[in-house]
Design a protein around this motif. Structure first.
Motif, short mmCIF file in Angstrom:
data_model
loop_
_atom_site.label_atom_id
_atom_site.label_comp_id
_atom_site.label_asym_id
_atom_site.label_seq_id
_atom_site.Cartn_x
_atom_site.Cartn_y
_atom_site.Cartn_z
N ILE A 101 41.99 46.03 37.79
CA ILE A 101 41.70 44.82 37.46
C ILE A 101 40.24 44.87 36.50
O ILE A 101 39.43 45.33 36.96
N LYS B 231 39.40 44.21 48.68
CA LYS B 231 41.21 44.13 48.69
C LYS B 231 41.53 45.38 48.04
O LYS B 231 42.76 45.71 48.01
N LEU C 266 41.06 46.98 45.24
CA LEU C 266 41.48 47.00 43.81
C LEU C 266 40.78 47.94 42.92
O LEU C 266 39.36 47.79 43.20
N SER D 243 44.71 38.05 45.36
CA SER D 243 44.67 39.47 45.22
C SER D 243 45.98 39.68 46.10
O SER D 243 46.64 40.91 45.49
N TYR E 132 39.70 39.04 35.05
CA TYR E 132 38.88 38.19 35.61
C TYR E 132 37.68 37.70 34.69
O TYR E 132 36.98 38.79 34.07
N PHE F 291 37.21 41.84 45.09
CA PHE F 291 38.29 42.60 44.73
C PHE F 291 38.13 44.15 45.51
O PHE F 291 39.24 44.70 45.41
#
Length: 471
Positions: free
Chosen positions: A199, A216, A218, A189, A244, A213
């Motif tokens: 994402i 982080k 996202l 990430s 992903y 995620f």
């Protein structure tokens, strides 16, 4: 010293060390083996029972690992005092609270938890021998932090294994070792940085990855599934440039993405200048058909990040996973000073695993565990079909260490789990795997089988039948 006399069944499907371990554990729990008494030495017990020293040693090591006995230097193994009163004051729980908890919560005898593995078949004796060998060979080196990417010898073994088993094309320099896939995804990430279009993830999908995620920062685009995996058209419409995915065994539904759709996904990556994060978390365990090559092996444009783990084949507690980066991202990793991150996996465990792989034990262990898990999976499926028939639908039975079960009795997820608990069985919800849990199927549960014996699987299914259908 305790005098142990028991009859081991050499015709049983259970290993002798497991029979010995269960016998001692049972007598410790029921008080037949008193606290602070010493177990016989390995030599004396092996001679007394006419079994090998390795068999006794493996049973003792399992008892040690689970805290039933303790080792006293130059003295031997002693039974631990498991009474509540023997715990340090800081760990003592109110007796009234404990009694109330026992009354309120039924005893779980059959825990169908996904993520548990068959520890009884772990090669303890071999691992200990190689650990000792690693200590003798690398005493001074083991005091260091080690290579931040992971030990070169282990990365070389992983590269060779991935090429032969999954067709992955990589050099050891492209591999990063870390303490679990979630840690490695945290590193990834950071490499991909600020992703303006977010994402994409399968929906439903692995909630542990979604959480990484989200932490982080996202933005996540849930992409629905078709019968053969991710909905490619919806992926295009999301405008994401990163996805992903678990193509070899979709989590949690279990479908395997066919070759044609894999090629469509690779075309998407080219069209969008995108990145595919391929999580191959349990590709070793496929029970129907031939394995399909990994996405990474089909990718001629270097747009796939490949993730794998040793948690399913060995032990989750080893905390050893790996990530294969495209060449451009390896250079990015170097430029962004990620090599200043200290390695999170024990130098010692890495060296032991390298020896385990280089001496041929890894592939032999995989072959053995495929048979073990195939038998467990067959038992689970056949017992469910025998007991419940058309009253349930089994989903995802072609691979892996879990299935989903759709139950046709009018109960929702919560009720299915609660009634199972009353019969001493633990099954698990699927709603957390959806980005919006309220959109999850309401009559479905997850059933993992890796950590249960054949007998427990059989008895557990009987108990589930009683819980859900009253017979």
């Amino acid at each position: 010293m305790i005098d142990l006399t028991l009859l081991l069944n050499r015709e049983s499907g259970d290993p002798l060390y497991a029979q010995l371990y269960h016998y001692i554990k049972k007598d410790i729990l029921n008080g037949k083996l008193p606290a602070d008494s010493r177990l016989p030495s390995i030599r004396s017990l092996s001679s007394h029972l006419h079994i090998s020293r390795n068999t006794v040693d493996m049973a003792y090591q399992q008892l040690l690992a689970e805290g039933y006995v303790q080792s006293r230097p130059r003295s031997g193994l002693y039974i631990m005092d498991l009474k509540l009163e023997a715990l340090p004051l800081s760990h003592v729980v109110s007796k009234n609270w404990l009694e109330n908890s026992i009354q309120d919560s039924p005893e779980i005898r059959y825990n169908f938890r996904y993520g548990d593995v068959d520890a009884e078949h772990f090669p303890f004796a071999t691992w200990r021998k190689l650990s000792n060998q690693s200590l003798l060979q690398n005493q001074m080196k083991l005091f260091s932090y080690g290579d931040p990417l992971g030990e070169p010898g282990l990365r070389s073994e992983i590269a060779n294994y991935l090429h032969s088993s999954r067709g992955v094309n990589c050099s050891p320099d492209q591999i990063i070792i870390g303490a679990g896939v979630q840690y490695l995804l945290g590193v990834l990430s950071g490499l991909i940085g600020n992703v303006s279009h977010g994402i994409a993830m399968e929906d439903p999908g692995y909630d542990g990855v979604r959480t990484v995620f989200q932490h982080k920062g996202l933005n996540i685009h849930p992409i629905p599934l078709e019968a053969d995996g991710l909905h490619i058209h919806k992926l295009y419409k999301s405008n994401s440039r990163i996805v992903y995915i678990t193509p070899s065994h979709q989590f949690p539904y279990g479908m395997v993405m066919p070759l044609a759709k894999r090629m469509q996904l690779l075309k998407w990556a080219t069209d969008q200048n995108g990145i595919i994060i391929e999580d191959d978390y349990d590709s070793e365990f496929r029970y129907v058909g031939k394995p399909i090559p990994s996405l990474q092996s089909l990718d001629t444009q270097q747009r796939t990040v490949y993730l794998g783990t040793f948690s399913k084949c060995l032990l989750p507690s080893l905390r050893i996973a790996y990530m294969v980066l495209p060449h451009a991202m390896v250079e990015l990793h170097r430029k962004q000073d990620y090599r200043l991150y200290d390695q999170t996996v024990s130098h010692f465990q890495q060296n032991t695993l390298e020896l385990f792989m280089s001496n041929g034990h890894w592939e032999a262990h995989i072959r053995k565990m495929r048979k073990v898990y195939r038998q467990k999976q067959f038992t689970l499926i056949s017992m469910i079909q025998k007991m419940m028939g058309a009253q349930v639908t089994i989903i995802g039975e072609d691979a892996g260490l879990h299935i989903l079960l759709r139950v046709h009795n009018g109960m929702d997820e919560h009720k299915l789990i609660a009634t199972a608990e009353k019969e001493g069985v633990q099954v698990y919800p699927v709603s957390p795997f959806w980005a919006q849990p309220a959109q999850a199927e309401q009559s479905m549960v997850q059933i993992g089988f890796g950590g249960l014996s054949i007998e427990d699987i059989t008895e557990g299914v009987y108990a589930l039948h009683r819980a859900w259908f009253g017979v």
